[in-house]
Design a protein around this motif. Structure first.
Motif, PDB file in Angstrom:
ATOM      1  N   CYS A  52       0.812  -1.217   0.000  1.00 43.22           N
ATOM      2  CA  CYS A  52       0.000   0.000   0.000  1.00 43.22           C
ATOM      3  C   CYS A  52       0.843   1.263   0.000  1.00 43.22           C
ATOM      4  O   CYS A  52       0.384   2.317  -0.469  1.00 43.22           O
ATOM      5  CB  CYS A  52      -0.930   0.000   1.201  1.00 43.22           C
ATOM      6  N   ASN A  56      -0.440   2.926  -4.762  1.00 40.80           N
ATOM      7  CA  ASN A  56      -1.842   3.089  -4.380  1.00 40.80           C
ATOM      8  C   ASN A  56      -2.523   4.055  -5.339  1.00 40.80           C
ATOM      9  O   ASN A  56      -1.891   4.535  -6.291  1.00 40.80           O
ATOM     10  CB  ASN A  56      -1.981   3.524  -2.906  1.00 40.80           C
ATOM     11  N   HIS A  57      -3.784   4.341  -5.106  1.00 38.64           N
ATOM     12  CA  HIS A  57      -4.548   5.166  -6.042  1.00 38.64           C
ATOM     13  C   HIS A  57      -4.018   6.590  -6.114  1.00 38.64           C
ATOM     14  O   HIS A  57      -4.338   7.323  -7.057  1.00 38.64           O
ATOM     15  CB  HIS A  57      -6.028   5.175  -5.647  1.00 38.64           C
ATOM     16  N   ARG A  58      -3.174   6.973  -5.144  1.00 39.03           N
ATOM     17  CA  ARG A  58      -2.560   8.301  -5.179  1.00 39.03           C
ATOM     18  C   ARG A  58      -1.085   8.245  -5.602  1.00 39.03           C
ATOM     19  O   ARG A  58      -0.400   9.257  -5.583  1.00 39.03           O
ATOM     20  CB  ARG A  58      -2.710   8.982  -3.824  1.00 39.03           C
ATOM     21  N   THR A  65       0.170   4.070  -9.716  1.00 37.50           N
ATOM     22  CA  THR A  65      -1.137   3.554  -9.326  1.00 37.50           C
ATOM     23  C   THR A  65      -1.142   2.046  -9.563  1.00 37.50           C
ATOM     24  O   THR A  65      -0.250   1.503 -10.244  1.00 37.50           O
ATOM     25  CB  THR A  65      -2.251   4.190 -10.149  1.00 37.50           C
ATOM     26  N   PRO A  66      -2.146   1.320  -9.042  1.00 40.51           N
ATOM     27  CA  PRO A  66      -2.218  -0.115  -9.351  1.00 40.51           C
ATOM     28  C   PRO A  66      -2.233  -0.411 -10.845  1.00 40.51           C
ATOM     29  O   PRO A  66      -1.601  -1.374 -11.295  1.00 40.51           O
ATOM     30  CB  PRO A  66      -3.516  -0.544  -8.658  1.00 40.51           C
ATOM     31  N   GLU A 110     -10.024   6.470   2.139  1.00 39.74           N
ATOM     32  CA  GLU A 110      -8.862   6.343   1.247  1.00 39.74           C
ATOM     33  C   GLU A 110      -8.567   4.870   0.969  1.00 39.74           C
ATOM     34  O   GLU A 110      -8.258   4.482  -0.164  1.00 39.74           O
ATOM     35  CB  GLU A 110      -7.642   7.020   1.869  1.00 39.74           C
ATOM     36  N   ALA A 113     -10.927   3.454  -1.600  1.00 34.25           N
ATOM     37  CA  ALA A 113     -10.560   3.872  -2.957  1.00 34.25           C
ATOM     38  C   ALA A 113      -9.348   3.095  -3.454  1.00 34.25           C
ATOM     39  O   ALA A 113      -9.261   2.744  -4.639  1.00 34.25           O
ATOM     40  CB  ALA A 113     -10.289   5.379  -2.978  1.00 34.25           C
ATOM     41  N   MET A 114      -8.412   2.829  -2.553  1.00 34.27           N
ATOM     42  CA  MET A 114      -7.223   2.070  -2.935  1.00 34.27           C
ATOM     43  C   MET A 114      -7.585   0.641  -3.319  1.00 34.27           C
ATOM     44  O   MET A 114      -7.141   0.125  -4.359  1.00 34.27           O
ATOM     45  CB  MET A 114      -6.207   2.076  -1.797  1.00 34.27           C
ATOM     46  N   ALA A 117      -9.154   0.457  -6.652  1.00 30.46           N
ATOM     47  CA  ALA A 117      -8.181   0.632  -7.740  1.00 30.46           C
ATOM     48  C   ALA A 117      -7.385  -0.639  -7.985  1.00 30.46           C
ATOM     49  O   ALA A 117      -7.082  -0.988  -9.134  1.00 30.46           O
ATOM     50  CB  ALA A 117      -7.245   1.801  -7.409  1.00 30.46           C
ATOM     51  N   ALA A 121      -7.668  -2.943 -11.451  1.00 26.48           N
ATOM     52  CA  ALA A 121      -6.459  -3.123 -12.263  1.00 26.48           C
ATOM     53  C   ALA A 121      -6.096  -4.594 -12.463  1.00 26.48           C
ATOM     54  O   ALA A 121      -5.078  -4.891 -13.084  1.00 26.48           O
ATOM     55  CB  ALA A 121      -5.292  -2.389 -11.611  1.00 26.48           C
TER      56      ALA A 121
END
Length: 422
Positions: A52, A56-58, A65-66, A110, A113-114, A117, A121
Protein backbone atom coordinates in the motif's frame (compact mmCIF):
# COMPACT_ATOMS: atom_id res chain seq x y z
CA UNK A 1 5.81 -28.42 -13.86
CA UNK A 2 2.14 -27.65 -13.21
CA UNK A 3 1.66 -24.07 -12.19
CA UNK A 4 0.22 -23.52 -8.75
CA UNK A 5 -3.00 -21.61 -8.24
CA UNK A 6 -3.77 -19.90 -4.95
CA UNK A 7 -6.59 -22.39 -4.31
CA UNK A 8 -4.15 -25.32 -4.65
CA UNK A 9 -2.13 -24.46 -1.55
CA UNK A 10 -4.54 -25.71 1.12
CA UNK A 11 -5.44 -28.78 -0.95
CA UNK A 12 -1.78 -29.78 -1.27
CA UNK A 13 -1.20 -29.31 2.44
CA UNK A 14 -4.21 -31.48 3.28
CA UNK A 15 -2.95 -34.10 0.84
CA UNK A 16 0.41 -34.34 2.57
CA UNK A 17 2.39 -32.76 -0.29
CA UNK A 18 2.77 -29.14 0.83
CA UNK A 19 4.08 -26.63 -1.64
CA UNK A 20 4.45 -22.89 -1.48
CA UNK A 21 4.45 -19.67 -3.44
CA UNK A 22 7.05 -16.96 -3.22
CA UNK A 23 5.40 -13.58 -2.91
CA UNK A 24 7.72 -11.02 -4.51
CA UNK A 25 6.96 -7.74 -2.75
CA UNK A 26 8.86 -5.16 -4.74
CA UNK A 27 8.22 -2.52 -7.35
CA UNK A 28 11.81 -2.26 -8.56
CA UNK A 29 12.00 -3.03 -12.29
CA UNK A 30 15.14 -5.16 -11.96
CA UNK A 31 13.51 -7.29 -9.24
CA UNK A 32 10.37 -7.65 -11.35
CA UNK A 33 12.44 -8.67 -14.37
CA UNK A 34 14.33 -11.26 -12.34
CA UNK A 35 11.08 -12.73 -10.98
CA UNK A 36 9.41 -12.89 -14.38
CA UNK A 37 12.49 -14.32 -16.11
CA UNK A 38 12.83 -16.94 -13.39
CA UNK A 39 9.15 -17.81 -13.69
CA UNK A 40 9.43 -18.21 -17.46
CA UNK A 41 12.54 -20.38 -17.09
CA UNK A 42 11.05 -22.66 -14.44
CA UNK A 43 7.46 -22.73 -15.67
CA UNK A 44 6.28 -21.68 -12.22
CA UNK A 45 3.66 -19.26 -10.98
CA UNK A 46 4.92 -15.72 -10.44
CA UNK A 47 3.20 -14.02 -7.52
CA UNK A 48 4.05 -10.33 -7.42
CA UNK A 49 2.61 -8.03 -4.80
CA UNK A 50 2.60 -4.27 -4.41
CA UNK A 51 2.33 -2.83 -0.92
CA UNK A 52 0.00 0.00 0.00
CA UNK A 53 2.92 2.38 0.55
CA UNK A 54 4.66 1.56 -2.73
CA UNK A 55 1.62 1.66 -4.98
CA UNK A 56 -1.84 3.09 -4.38
CA UNK A 57 -4.55 5.17 -6.04
CA UNK A 58 -2.56 8.30 -5.18
CA UNK A 59 0.72 6.96 -6.51
CA UNK A 60 2.56 5.76 -3.39
CA UNK A 61 6.27 6.38 -3.03
CA UNK A 62 6.92 4.88 -6.47
CA UNK A 63 4.50 7.28 -8.14
CA UNK A 64 2.56 4.31 -9.57
CA UNK A 65 -1.14 3.55 -9.33
CA UNK A 66 -2.22 -0.11 -9.35
CA UNK A 67 -2.96 0.18 -13.07
CA UNK A 68 0.52 1.61 -13.67
CA UNK A 69 2.11 -1.22 -11.70
CA UNK A 70 0.12 -3.89 -13.53
CA UNK A 71 1.12 -2.37 -16.87
CA UNK A 72 4.80 -2.36 -15.84
CA UNK A 73 4.68 -6.01 -14.78
CA UNK A 74 2.98 -7.15 -17.97
CA UNK A 75 5.31 -5.08 -20.15
CA UNK A 76 8.37 -6.72 -18.58
CA UNK A 77 6.64 -10.11 -18.76
CA UNK A 78 6.19 -9.68 -22.52
CA UNK A 79 9.89 -8.96 -22.89
CA UNK A 80 10.80 -12.01 -20.83
CA UNK A 81 8.39 -14.46 -22.43
CA UNK A 82 6.37 -14.91 -19.25
CA UNK A 83 2.75 -15.50 -20.23
CA UNK A 84 -0.11 -13.68 -18.46
CA UNK A 85 -1.57 -16.93 -17.12
CA UNK A 86 1.62 -17.45 -15.10
CA UNK A 87 1.24 -14.15 -13.22
CA UNK A 88 -0.78 -13.45 -10.09
CA UNK A 89 -0.88 -9.84 -8.92
CA UNK A 90 -1.51 -9.15 -5.26
CA UNK A 91 -2.08 -6.12 -3.06
CA UNK A 92 -0.21 -6.25 0.24
CA UNK A 93 -1.25 -4.53 3.49
CA UNK A 94 -4.29 -2.99 1.82
CA UNK A 95 -5.94 -0.84 4.44
CA UNK A 96 -5.60 2.55 6.11
CA UNK A 97 -1.87 2.27 6.85
CA UNK A 98 -0.69 5.08 4.49
CA UNK A 99 -3.26 7.45 6.04
CA UNK A 100 -3.23 6.25 9.67
CA UNK A 101 -2.33 9.75 10.88
CA UNK A 102 -5.86 10.80 9.89
CA UNK A 103 -9.20 10.08 11.63
CA UNK A 104 -10.37 6.52 11.07
CA UNK A 105 -13.29 7.32 8.76
CA UNK A 106 -11.13 9.50 6.53
CA UNK A 107 -8.38 6.88 6.41
CA UNK A 108 -10.87 4.12 5.61
CA UNK A 109 -12.35 6.12 2.75
CA UNK A 110 -8.86 6.34 1.25
CA UNK A 111 -8.37 2.61 1.85
CA UNK A 112 -11.65 1.84 0.07
CA UNK A 113 -10.56 3.87 -2.96
CA UNK A 114 -7.22 2.07 -2.94
CA UNK A 115 -8.78 -1.41 -2.79
CA UNK A 116 -11.14 -0.47 -5.62
CA UNK A 117 -8.18 0.63 -7.74
CA UNK A 118 -6.30 -2.60 -7.09
CA UNK A 119 -9.18 -4.88 -8.04
CA UNK A 120 -10.07 -2.76 -11.07
CA UNK A 121 -6.46 -3.12 -12.26
CA UNK A 122 -6.67 -6.93 -12.18
CA UNK A 123 -5.15 -7.76 -8.81
CA UNK A 124 -6.55 -11.12 -7.69
CA UNK A 125 -4.93 -11.61 -4.26
CA UNK A 126 -5.99 -9.05 -1.68
CA UNK A 127 -4.41 -8.82 1.76
CA UNK A 128 -6.97 -7.05 3.96
CA UNK A 129 -4.95 -5.27 6.64
CA UNK A 130 -6.95 -2.94 8.87
CA UNK A 131 -5.07 -3.90 12.02
CA UNK A 132 -3.45 -0.53 12.71
CA UNK A 133 -5.01 2.29 14.66
CA UNK A 134 -5.67 5.67 13.10
CA UNK A 135 -5.57 9.12 14.70
CA UNK A 136 -6.66 8.95 18.33
CA UNK A 137 -6.74 5.14 18.36
CA UNK A 138 -4.37 2.56 19.92
CA UNK A 139 -1.49 1.52 17.63
CA UNK A 140 -2.99 -1.97 17.24
CA UNK A 141 -6.72 -2.65 17.13
CA UNK A 142 -8.64 -5.61 18.52
CA UNK A 143 -9.97 -8.41 16.35
CA UNK A 144 -13.53 -7.12 16.26
CA UNK A 145 -12.69 -3.64 14.92
CA UNK A 146 -10.07 -5.04 12.55
CA UNK A 147 -12.54 -7.59 11.16
CA UNK A 148 -15.29 -5.01 10.65
CA UNK A 149 -12.94 -2.76 8.73
CA UNK A 150 -11.55 -5.67 6.73
CA UNK A 151 -15.08 -6.70 5.75
CA UNK A 152 -15.82 -3.14 4.72
CA UNK A 153 -12.85 -3.28 2.35
CA UNK A 154 -13.81 -6.74 1.13
CA UNK A 155 -17.24 -5.38 0.25
CA UNK A 156 -15.60 -2.81 -2.02
CA UNK A 157 -13.44 -5.49 -3.61
CA UNK A 158 -16.49 -7.66 -4.23
CA UNK A 159 -18.46 -4.86 -5.86
CA UNK A 160 -15.60 -3.89 -8.15
CA UNK A 161 -14.79 -7.54 -8.85
CA UNK A 162 -18.32 -8.18 -10.08
CA UNK A 163 -17.80 -5.57 -12.76
CA UNK A 164 -14.40 -6.90 -13.84
CA UNK A 165 -15.05 -10.64 -13.58
CA UNK A 166 -12.52 -11.01 -10.76
CA UNK A 167 -13.35 -13.06 -7.68
CA UNK A 168 -10.59 -11.98 -5.30
CA UNK A 169 -8.78 -14.37 -2.99
CA UNK A 170 -8.33 -12.84 0.44
CA UNK A 171 -5.71 -12.93 3.17
CA UNK A 172 -6.81 -11.94 6.66
CA UNK A 173 -5.07 -11.61 10.02
CA UNK A 174 -4.56 -9.19 12.88
CA UNK A 175 -1.02 -10.10 13.95
CA UNK A 176 0.70 -8.43 11.04
CA UNK A 177 4.41 -7.52 11.20
CA UNK A 178 5.35 -3.99 10.16
CA UNK A 179 6.09 -3.75 6.43
CA UNK A 180 9.82 -3.89 5.73
CA UNK A 181 11.07 -5.45 8.97
CA UNK A 182 11.59 -4.22 12.50
CA UNK A 183 13.35 -0.95 13.30
CA UNK A 184 15.44 -2.31 16.19
CA UNK A 185 17.62 -5.27 17.14
CA UNK A 186 15.67 -8.40 18.06
CA UNK A 187 16.51 -11.32 20.32
CA UNK A 188 13.46 -13.50 19.74
CA UNK A 189 9.97 -13.37 18.29
CA UNK A 190 7.27 -15.59 19.81
CA UNK A 191 4.91 -17.26 17.34
CA UNK A 192 1.26 -16.25 17.31
CA UNK A 193 -0.76 -17.74 20.16
CA UNK A 194 -2.87 -20.57 18.66
CA UNK A 195 -5.91 -19.43 20.66
CA UNK A 196 -5.55 -15.95 19.17
CA UNK A 197 -5.21 -17.36 15.64
CA UNK A 198 -8.39 -19.40 16.01
CA UNK A 199 -10.23 -16.39 17.40
CA UNK A 200 -9.09 -14.22 14.49
CA UNK A 201 -10.56 -16.66 11.98
CA UNK A 202 -13.79 -16.99 13.96
CA UNK A 203 -14.27 -13.23 14.32
CA UNK A 204 -13.67 -12.64 10.62
CA UNK A 205 -15.99 -15.50 9.64
CA UNK A 206 -18.78 -13.95 11.72
CA UNK A 207 -18.12 -10.44 10.40
CA UNK A 208 -18.23 -11.59 6.78
CA UNK A 209 -21.48 -13.48 7.45
CA UNK A 210 -23.11 -10.52 9.20
CA UNK A 211 -22.27 -8.36 6.17
CA UNK A 212 -23.80 -10.89 3.78
CA UNK A 213 -20.38 -11.80 2.42
CA UNK A 214 -20.14 -15.49 3.36
CA UNK A 215 -19.37 -16.32 -0.27
CA UNK A 216 -16.41 -13.94 -0.13
CA UNK A 217 -15.21 -15.56 3.09
CA UNK A 218 -15.15 -18.83 1.16
CA UNK A 219 -12.39 -17.22 -0.88
CA UNK A 220 -10.26 -16.42 2.15
CA UNK A 221 -7.26 -18.63 1.47
CA UNK A 222 -4.77 -17.55 4.10
CA UNK A 223 -4.19 -16.18 7.56
CA UNK A 224 -1.27 -13.93 8.42
CA UNK A 225 0.38 -15.17 11.59
CA UNK A 226 3.78 -14.71 13.17
CA UNK A 227 5.74 -17.97 12.79
CA UNK A 228 8.56 -16.60 14.91
CA UNK A 229 10.68 -15.08 12.12
CA UNK A 230 11.76 -11.49 11.67
CA UNK A 231 14.68 -9.29 10.74
CA UNK A 232 15.84 -5.93 11.98
CA UNK A 233 18.53 -3.61 10.77
CA UNK A 234 21.38 -5.90 11.75
CA UNK A 235 20.09 -9.36 12.65
CA UNK A 236 17.73 -12.16 11.62
CA UNK A 237 15.54 -14.42 13.77
CA UNK A 238 15.45 -17.83 12.03
CA UNK A 239 12.46 -20.16 11.99
CA UNK A 240 12.36 -22.67 14.85
CA UNK A 241 9.74 -25.32 13.97
CA UNK A 242 9.48 -26.65 17.51
CA UNK A 243 8.33 -23.25 18.77
CA UNK A 244 5.55 -23.04 16.17
CA UNK A 245 4.25 -26.59 16.62
CA UNK A 246 1.04 -25.63 18.45
CA UNK A 247 0.34 -22.82 16.01
CA UNK A 248 0.71 -25.17 13.04
CA UNK A 249 -2.00 -27.42 14.50
CA UNK A 250 -4.52 -24.62 13.97
CA UNK A 251 -4.56 -25.54 10.28
CA UNK A 252 -5.90 -28.99 11.16
CA UNK A 253 -9.17 -27.29 12.10
CA UNK A 254 -9.17 -24.91 9.10
CA UNK A 255 -8.73 -27.17 6.06
CA UNK A 256 -9.37 -24.35 3.57
CA UNK A 257 -6.57 -22.14 4.90
CA UNK A 258 -2.81 -21.88 4.84
CA UNK A 259 -0.61 -19.47 6.71
CA UNK A 260 1.00 -16.46 5.08
CA UNK A 261 4.41 -15.63 6.51
CA UNK A 262 5.68 -12.07 6.28
CA UNK A 263 9.29 -10.95 6.84
CA UNK A 264 10.81 -14.24 5.66
CA UNK A 265 13.73 -12.32 4.12
CA UNK A 266 17.26 -13.62 4.86
CA UNK A 267 16.02 -16.96 6.24
CA UNK A 268 17.82 -19.11 3.66
CA UNK A 269 16.60 -22.25 1.93
CA UNK A 270 16.52 -24.66 4.90
CA UNK A 271 14.33 -22.53 7.22
CA UNK A 272 12.14 -21.56 4.26
CA UNK A 273 11.64 -25.24 3.41
CA UNK A 274 10.62 -25.92 7.01
CA UNK A 275 8.09 -23.08 6.85
CA UNK A 276 6.50 -24.51 3.71
CA UNK A 277 6.43 -28.01 5.21
CA UNK A 278 4.58 -26.66 8.25
CA UNK A 279 1.86 -24.91 6.27
CA UNK A 280 3.31 -21.43 5.77
CA UNK A 281 2.60 -21.72 2.08
CA UNK A 282 2.94 -18.07 1.10
CA UNK A 283 6.40 -16.66 1.77
CA UNK A 284 6.66 -12.89 1.52
CA UNK A 285 10.02 -11.44 0.51
CA UNK A 286 10.88 -7.86 -0.37
CA UNK A 287 13.76 -6.07 1.34
CA UNK A 288 16.15 -8.99 0.73
CA UNK A 289 15.61 -8.69 -3.01
CA UNK A 290 16.48 -5.01 -3.11
CA UNK A 291 19.26 -5.57 -0.56
CA UNK A 292 21.06 -8.00 -2.91
CA UNK A 293 20.34 -5.64 -5.81
CA UNK A 294 22.04 -2.82 -3.88
CA UNK A 295 24.87 -5.20 -3.03
CA UNK A 296 25.46 -5.87 -6.73
CA UNK A 297 25.17 -2.20 -7.67
CA UNK A 298 27.73 -1.21 -5.05
CA UNK A 299 30.08 -3.98 -6.19
CA UNK A 300 29.85 -2.69 -9.76
CA UNK A 301 30.37 0.85 -8.47
CA UNK A 302 33.65 -0.32 -6.90
CA UNK A 303 34.70 -2.16 -10.05
CA UNK A 304 34.04 0.90 -12.20
CA UNK A 305 35.92 3.10 -9.72
CA UNK A 306 38.98 0.84 -10.05
CA UNK A 307 38.72 0.14 -13.78
CA UNK A 308 37.28 3.10 -15.65
CA UNK A 309 39.27 6.33 -16.02
CA UNK A 310 37.34 9.43 -14.97
CA UNK A 311 34.46 7.42 -13.48
CA UNK A 312 35.30 8.71 -10.02
CA UNK A 313 35.44 7.24 -6.54
CA UNK A 314 32.17 5.38 -5.88
CA UNK A 315 29.90 8.07 -7.33
CA UNK A 316 26.79 5.88 -7.06
CA UNK A 317 27.24 5.31 -3.35
CA UNK A 318 28.03 8.99 -2.80
CA UNK A 319 24.91 10.07 -4.69
CA UNK A 320 22.74 7.72 -2.64
CA UNK A 321 24.24 9.09 0.56
CA UNK A 322 23.47 12.62 -0.59
CA UNK A 323 19.88 11.71 -1.42
CA UNK A 324 19.27 9.95 1.87
CA UNK A 325 20.71 12.77 3.94
CA UNK A 326 18.70 15.36 1.99
CA UNK A 327 15.45 13.43 2.56
CA UNK A 328 15.80 11.45 5.81
CA UNK A 329 12.16 10.51 6.22
CA UNK A 330 12.59 6.86 5.19
CA UNK A 331 15.48 6.10 7.56
CA UNK A 332 15.40 8.60 10.43
CA UNK A 333 13.14 6.41 12.59
CA UNK A 334 15.86 3.73 12.46
CA UNK A 335 18.67 6.14 13.39
CA UNK A 336 20.79 5.65 16.52
CA UNK A 337 22.37 9.09 16.73
CA UNK A 338 25.88 7.77 16.16
CA UNK A 339 27.15 9.03 12.78
CA UNK A 340 29.17 5.95 11.85
CA UNK A 341 26.42 3.53 12.88
CA UNK A 342 23.80 5.49 11.01
CA UNK A 343 25.91 5.58 7.85
CA UNK A 344 26.11 1.78 7.88
CA UNK A 345 22.39 1.54 8.57
CA UNK A 346 21.47 3.86 5.69
CA UNK A 347 23.41 1.84 3.16
CA UNK A 348 23.56 -1.70 4.52
CA UNK A 349 20.60 -2.23 6.86
CA UNK A 350 18.79 -5.53 6.37
CA UNK A 351 15.62 -3.45 6.43
CA UNK A 352 17.07 -1.87 3.28
CA UNK A 353 15.99 1.69 3.89
CA UNK A 354 17.81 2.71 0.73
CA UNK A 355 15.17 1.00 -1.40
CA UNK A 356 12.92 4.04 -1.09
CA UNK A 357 15.44 6.23 -2.93
CA UNK A 358 16.05 4.31 -6.18
CA UNK A 359 13.06 6.03 -7.80
CA UNK A 360 14.68 9.48 -7.52
CA UNK A 361 15.84 10.89 -10.85
CA UNK A 362 19.32 11.49 -9.45
CA UNK A 363 19.58 7.83 -8.38
CA UNK A 364 18.39 6.62 -11.78
CA UNK A 365 20.97 8.86 -13.48
CA UNK A 366 23.75 7.51 -11.26
CA UNK A 367 22.76 3.91 -12.03
CA UNK A 368 22.54 4.65 -15.76
CA UNK A 369 26.02 6.21 -15.65
CA UNK A 370 27.39 3.12 -13.88
CA UNK A 371 25.82 0.75 -16.41
CA UNK A 372 27.16 2.81 -19.32
CA UNK A 373 30.65 2.89 -17.81
CA UNK A 374 30.90 -0.91 -17.58
CA UNK A 375 28.75 -2.16 -20.45
CA UNK A 376 30.82 -4.21 -22.86
CA UNK A 377 34.03 -3.97 -20.81
CA UNK A 378 36.22 -6.95 -20.06
CA UNK A 379 36.60 -6.95 -16.28
CA UNK A 380 39.82 -8.68 -15.18
CA UNK A 381 39.37 -11.80 -13.08
CA UNK A 382 41.28 -10.38 -10.07
CA UNK A 383 38.95 -7.39 -9.96
CA UNK A 384 35.90 -9.65 -9.99
CA UNK A 385 37.47 -11.75 -7.23
CA UNK A 386 37.97 -8.59 -5.21
CA UNK A 387 34.51 -7.06 -5.53
CA UNK A 388 32.12 -9.70 -6.89
CA UNK A 389 33.63 -13.18 -6.48
CA UNK A 390 30.36 -14.98 -7.27
CA UNK A 391 30.51 -13.46 -10.77
CA UNK A 392 34.09 -14.57 -11.48
CA UNK A 393 32.85 -16.69 -14.40
CA UNK A 394 32.12 -13.44 -16.26
CA UNK A 395 35.82 -12.66 -16.65
CA UNK A 396 37.10 -12.67 -20.20
CA UNK A 397 33.89 -11.61 -21.90
CA UNK A 398 32.09 -8.31 -22.36
CA UNK A 399 30.20 -7.37 -19.23
CA UNK A 400 26.47 -6.69 -19.26
CA UNK A 401 25.83 -4.93 -15.93
CA UNK A 402 22.06 -5.26 -16.18
CA UNK A 403 22.37 -9.02 -16.55
CA UNK A 404 24.64 -9.08 -13.51
CA UNK A 405 21.96 -7.34 -11.45
CA UNK A 406 19.22 -9.70 -12.57
CA UNK A 407 21.43 -12.69 -11.86
CA UNK A 408 22.12 -11.57 -8.30
CA UNK A 409 18.41 -11.16 -7.52
CA UNK A 410 17.67 -14.50 -9.15
CA UNK A 411 20.03 -16.25 -6.74
CA UNK A 412 17.72 -15.30 -3.88
CA UNK A 413 14.60 -16.19 -5.85
CA UNK A 414 16.07 -19.61 -6.65
CA UNK A 415 16.44 -20.38 -2.94
CA UNK A 416 12.78 -19.50 -2.40
CA UNK A 417 11.75 -21.57 -5.41
CA UNK A 418 13.64 -24.60 -4.08
CA UNK A 419 11.95 -24.23 -0.69
CA UNK A 420 8.50 -23.93 -2.26
CA UNK A 421 8.88 -26.90 -4.60
CA UNK A 422 10.29 -29.77 -2.50
Amino acid sequence: MTRLALDDLAKLRRGGTPRGLTSVCSAHPVVLRAALRHGAATGSTVLIEATCNQVNHRGGYTGMTPADFAALVHSIADEEGCTPDAIILGGDHLGPNPWRDRPAEEAMEEAEAMVAAFVAAGFRKIHLDASMGCAGEPPALDDAITARRAVRLAGVAERVGQGTGIHPRYIIGTEVPPPGGADHALDSIPPTDPVAARETVAVHRRAFAEAGLSDAFGRVIGLVVQPGVEFGNHNVIPYAPEKARDLVRVLDDEPALVFEAHSTDYQGETPLSALVHDGFAILKVGPELTFVLREALYALDLIASDLVPDYGDRPLMREMERLMRASPGYWSSHASGDAATDFVMRHYSLSDRIRYYWTHDAAKHAVDRLVAALKGRDVPLPLLWQHMPAAADLAGRPLDPEEVLVRRVTETLAAYHAACTP
